[in-house]
Design an enzyme around this catalytic site. Structure first.
Site, PDB file in Angstrom:
ATOM      1  N   ASP A 246       0.838  -1.204   0.000  1.00 13.83           N
ATOM      2  CA  ASP A 246       0.000   0.000   0.000  1.00 13.83           C
ATOM      3  C   ASP A 246       0.876   1.258   0.000  1.00 13.83           C
ATOM      4  O   ASP A 246       2.027   1.216   0.430  1.00 13.83           O
ATOM      5  CB  ASP A 246      -0.879   0.044   1.265  1.00 13.83           C
ATOM      6  CG  ASP A 246      -1.895  -1.081   1.283  1.00 13.83           C
ATOM      7  OD1 ASP A 246      -2.220  -1.610   0.210  1.00 13.83           O
ATOM      8  OD2 ASP A 246      -2.352  -1.431   2.393  1.00 13.83           O
TER       9      ASP A 246
HETATM   10  N1  URA Z   1      -1.260  -5.916   3.924  1.00 12.84           N
HETATM   11  C1  URA Z   1      -1.744  -4.656   3.950  1.00 12.84           C
HETATM   12  O1  URA Z   1      -2.763  -4.392   4.559  1.00 12.84           O
HETATM   13  N2  URA Z   1      -1.056  -3.711   3.310  1.00 12.84           N
HETATM   14  C2  URA Z   1       0.099  -3.941   2.634  1.00 12.84           C
HETATM   15  O2  URA Z   1       0.688  -3.017   2.076  1.00 12.84           O
HETATM   16  C3  URA Z   1       0.581  -5.256   2.629  1.00 12.84           C
HETATM   17  C4  URA Z   1      -0.126  -6.229   3.273  1.00 12.84           C
END
Ligand code: URA
Length: 233
Positions: free
Chosen positions: A103
């Site tokens: 993310d």
């Molecule tokens: N899980 C999440 O919630 N975000 C990420 O970036 C990776 C795994």
């Protein structure tokens, strides 16, 4: 491919820098000085050398990036900087892409490559490549949450495989926790949603490892390095 593209891919700088190199007569193709950037070479057959060093062409490249927050795991975007903006010209020439997704507000280990077969294998649910995250959490994580993770958390759209939740710290005041989470899947916002399913919120998320690859502590946020021979193996 064109000789200048080949030299850029081999790390001799931008097309302009490569042109300069050619003008200075530092490049030989099959033993003969070559000054034209445009000529076509066969990267697997022709012998190209620069300053008497023969170049061995590598089709695939692998980068380990310590992704900072604020950049997106894509190769191009209208609004945000992408992880490709953090790499070098060679990576862009080789058309690398991120293996999986972090993310925008997650930081840590991201592998980038132009080897589609390897990327596919690392992401394949069948291969179960474990991913380890460290999460700061708003709220107190309990042993009950550990069991919940172990049992396989049910989210709205799917049930997670059993996952490992390790409590590293709990702070009664101000009601926060630090945990390590190992999952073998990679669904959208998975870690955040799993923690949410326990009634708490992730406030910071960092990925430490993916399969056999570990985040290199010497790698500052926003910097990268090529995989070592051992890592590649
Ligand atoms: N899980 C999440 O919630 N975000 C990420 O970036 C990776 C795994």
């Amino acid at each position: 491919m064109r000789l200048d593209k080949f030299l850029v891919e081999m790390g001799f700088g931008s097309r302009t820098e490569v042109k300069r190199l050619l003008k200075k007569k530092q490049v030989l193709v099959n033993g003969k000085i070559e000054t034209s950037a445009k000529i076509q070479i066969d990267e697997n057959q022709d012998e190209i050398s620069v300053n008497n060093q023969v170049l061995i062409y590598k089709r695939f490249v692998y980068y380990l990036l310590n992704k900072p927050k604020g950049v997106i795991s894509a190769t191009e975007d209208d609004k945000h900087r992408t992880v490709l903006d953090l790499l070098d010209e060679n990576a862009r020439q080789k058309e690398v892409f991120p293996v999986g997704w972090l993310d925008i507000d997650t930081h840590g280990l991201l592998l980038l490559t132009n080897n589609g077969t390897l990327a596919h294998a690392m992401l394949s649910p069948k291969k179960h490549a474990a991913k380890v995250y460290r999460a700061k959490v708003d709220g107190i994580i309990t042993e009950k949450d550990v069991e919940h993770f172990e049992a396989g958390i049910e989210l709205k759209d799917f049930t997670c495989r059993p996952a490992k939740l390790t409590i590293l710290e709990v702070n009664e005041e101000p009601q926060t926790s630090l945990v390590e989470i190992t999952i073998s899947e990679g669904k959208f916002h998975q870690v955040k949603r799993m923690v949410q399913a326990c009634g708490k919120t992730v406030t910071d998320l960092e990925r430490f490892s993916m399969g056999p690859l570990m985040l290199d502590e010497r790698l500052e946020l926003g910097t990268f390095r090529r995989l070592t021979k051992e890592e590649l193996e």
